[in-house]
Design an enzyme around this catalytic site. Structure first.
Site, PDB file in Angstrom:
ATOM      1  CG  HIS A 149      -2.059  -0.995   1.057  1.00 54.40           C
ATOM      2  ND1 HIS A 149      -2.784  -1.486   2.107  1.00 54.40           N
ATOM      3  CD2 HIS A 149      -2.584  -1.578  -0.046  1.00 54.40           C
ATOM      4  CE1 HIS A 149      -3.705  -2.321   1.663  1.00 54.40           C
ATOM      5  NE2 HIS A 149      -3.592  -2.402   0.360  1.00 54.40           N
ATOM      6  CD  GLU A 194      -1.697  -9.357   6.989  1.00 54.01           C
ATOM      7  OE1 GLU A 194      -1.009  -8.366   6.694  1.00 54.01           O
ATOM      8  OE2 GLU A 194      -1.701  -9.875   8.122  1.00 54.01           O
TER       9      GLU A 194
HETATM   10  S1  SF4 Z   1       3.721  -8.591   7.390  1.00 57.47           S
HETATM   11 FE1  SF4 Z   1       5.542  -8.550   6.123  1.00 57.47          FE
HETATM   12  S2  SF4 Z   1       5.085  -7.066   4.495  1.00 57.47           S
HETATM   13 FE2  SF4 Z   1       3.588  -6.718   6.133  1.00 57.47          FE
HETATM   14  S3  SF4 Z   1       4.527  -5.109   7.384  1.00 57.47           S
HETATM   15 FE3  SF4 Z   1       5.121  -7.079   8.281  1.00 57.47          FE
HETATM   16  S4  SF4 Z   1       7.129  -7.620   7.406  1.00 57.47           S
HETATM   17 FE4  SF4 Z   1       6.167  -5.992   6.160  1.00 57.47          FE
END
Ligand code: SF4
Length: 422
Positions: A83, A178
């Site tokens: 994003h 997600e």
């Molecule tokens: S889940 Fe992975 S991509 Fe998302 S903020 Fe955390 S380290 Fe970064």
């Protein structure tokens, strides 16, 4: 931590240099105090951690390898890879096209895809249904899958809960890619439900404890379980049966304090015996960035404002904004273009989800002392965007000191005394 091969254009001369200096002085990341850089008219208070995380660099590396290795192929991203508008525009500029927007609306019809195309799965991952759809079109979904390993870790935790007959409560924003991906995986192993925040978790706890009727109470203005959660439960979900044994997993970028309080609240509602004690499933970048921001707020006595840079749909960035908003005037901006010559600023207001313009944000202080600004960014924001904001504000507000001198002074302070505000 692994080094990724990402384009040079994301390297920044000021912020990148600061990060190199700080990690050389503190390779084990023990010192979470902010850096204080005095440029004359502006004093910058820069938290220890921010900017590109492991998952974002991994995704950028994979998609650029796909671009360079396949000049003759069409490359699509399932949705925004991360994003951040700068990174997504950069990919579009290289010919990459998007199949969906962040709300899941189709931008490019799937009927246009052929098995010869490349479809990149974003760092947030995708749903099992979407994976099946892509496989059905003959596309290779493994080779260009940029799903962050920290997201996959949540899926594993969720699968274990399902296998042990716990209902999976996903703490996340239900429209976020997600959370949609994690929820779809949770649904494939058993009952699941999404809660957005502490307020919703409290309502869920009332239903569990029988303090609120599942059918609701229209007379008292109380909605039913189905009205509140009906669109965010797994198929066949029964509030009577499936809220007896539960475990919580999180979208990786939620607020750490809220995450813990939701787990405690729901554990108390079902009793220890019926609660799966998963450790929280936030990722390291979320935890590091929130801790570093809190340290900057605690140690930067007298800061005048905070500038937080990132995509307005970025979950981890918006939580940094929420943390700062509780202490001082905070402005969520996309980059240096938000700053106007007349000291006004265009910024995104979380409460109204609108862009607003505030005047005199960067006006000189009445006592003539330098403006003290906390400057940070989300995990998907390139350091070049942070550099550009720093340099633009310096130019507008008389922060004209030479960068080498500023760093020499900072290094001297670091070796002599704790890095506290001057
Ligand atoms: S889940 Fe992975 S991509 Fe998302 S903020 Fe955390 S380290 Fe970064």
């Amino acid at each position: 931590m692994r080094k990724f091969d990402i384009p040079q254009r994301y390297n920044s001369p000021v912020i990148g240099r600061l990060k190199v200096m700080r990690s050389a002085a503190d390779p084990r990341k023990r010192d979470v105090s902010p850096a204080v850089l005095n440029f004359g008219g502006i004093t910058w208070i820069i938290p220890r951690h921010f900017g590109f995380c492991f998952g974002v660099e991994n995704a950028i590396e994979i998609v650029h390898k796909a671009i360079y290795a396949n000049p003759d192929k069409r490359i699509f991203l399932l949705s925004q890879m991360i994003h951040n508008p700068v990174v997504n525009a950069d990919l579009e500029g290289q010919g990459v096209r998007f199949l969906h927007d962040t709300q899941g609306r189709e931008l490019t019809p799937f009927s246009e895809l052929t098995s010869d195309d490349i479809v990149v799965i974003p760092a947030f991952g995708t749903t099992v249904e979407m994976e099946a759809k892509l496989k059905g079109l003959g596309l290779d979904i493994e080779k260009f899958n940029t799903t962050c390993p920290f997201v996959e870790r949540v899926w594993k935790r969720s699968a274990k809960l399902g296998a042990d007959d716990f209902t999976v409560i996903v703490h996340g924003k239900h429209n976020h890619e997600e959370t949609r991906a994690t929820f779809s995986r949770a649904c494939s192993t058993g009952p699941a439900l999404v809660v957005k925040d502490r307020v919703e978790a409290e309502v869920l706890a009332q239903f569990i404890l029988g303090e609120r009727a599942l059918a609701g109470d229209p007379g008292a203005g109380l909605e039913s379980f189905d009205e509140i959660f009906g669109k965010r439960v797994s198929p066949g979900f029964s509030a009577v049966e499936h809220l007896q044994r539960i475990g919580v997993v999180n979208q990786t970028t939620m607020l750490a304090t809220e995450t813990q309080s939701i787990a405690d609240l729901l554990k108390a509602a079902v009793s220890d015996r019926n609660f799966a004690n998963t450790r929280d499933t936030l990722c390291y970048a979320t935890v590091d960035n929130q801790k570093a921001t809190l340290a900057a707020l605690d140690q930067a006595e007298g800061a005048d404002l905070a500038l937080i840079i990132g995509g307005f749909n970025s979950s981890n960035t918006s939580h940094l904004v929420e943390l700062c908003e509780t202490r001082l005037p905070t402005y969520f901006i996309s980059g240096a273009e938000a700053l106007n010559e007349d000291a006004s600023l265009e910024h995104f207001e979380l409460a109204s989800s609108k862009l607003v313009i505030s005047s005199d944000v960067l006006a000189p202080k009445s006592d003539g002392s330098p403006l003290r600004i906390i400057l940070t960014s989300g995990a998907s924001c390139p350091d070049t965007s942070v550099d550009a904001v720093l340099q633009r504000v310096n130019a507008l507000c008389g922060g004209g000191c030479d960068v080498d001198e500023v760093f020499a002074k900072f290094e001297g302070n670091q070796s002599e005394e704790p890095n506290l505000p001057a």
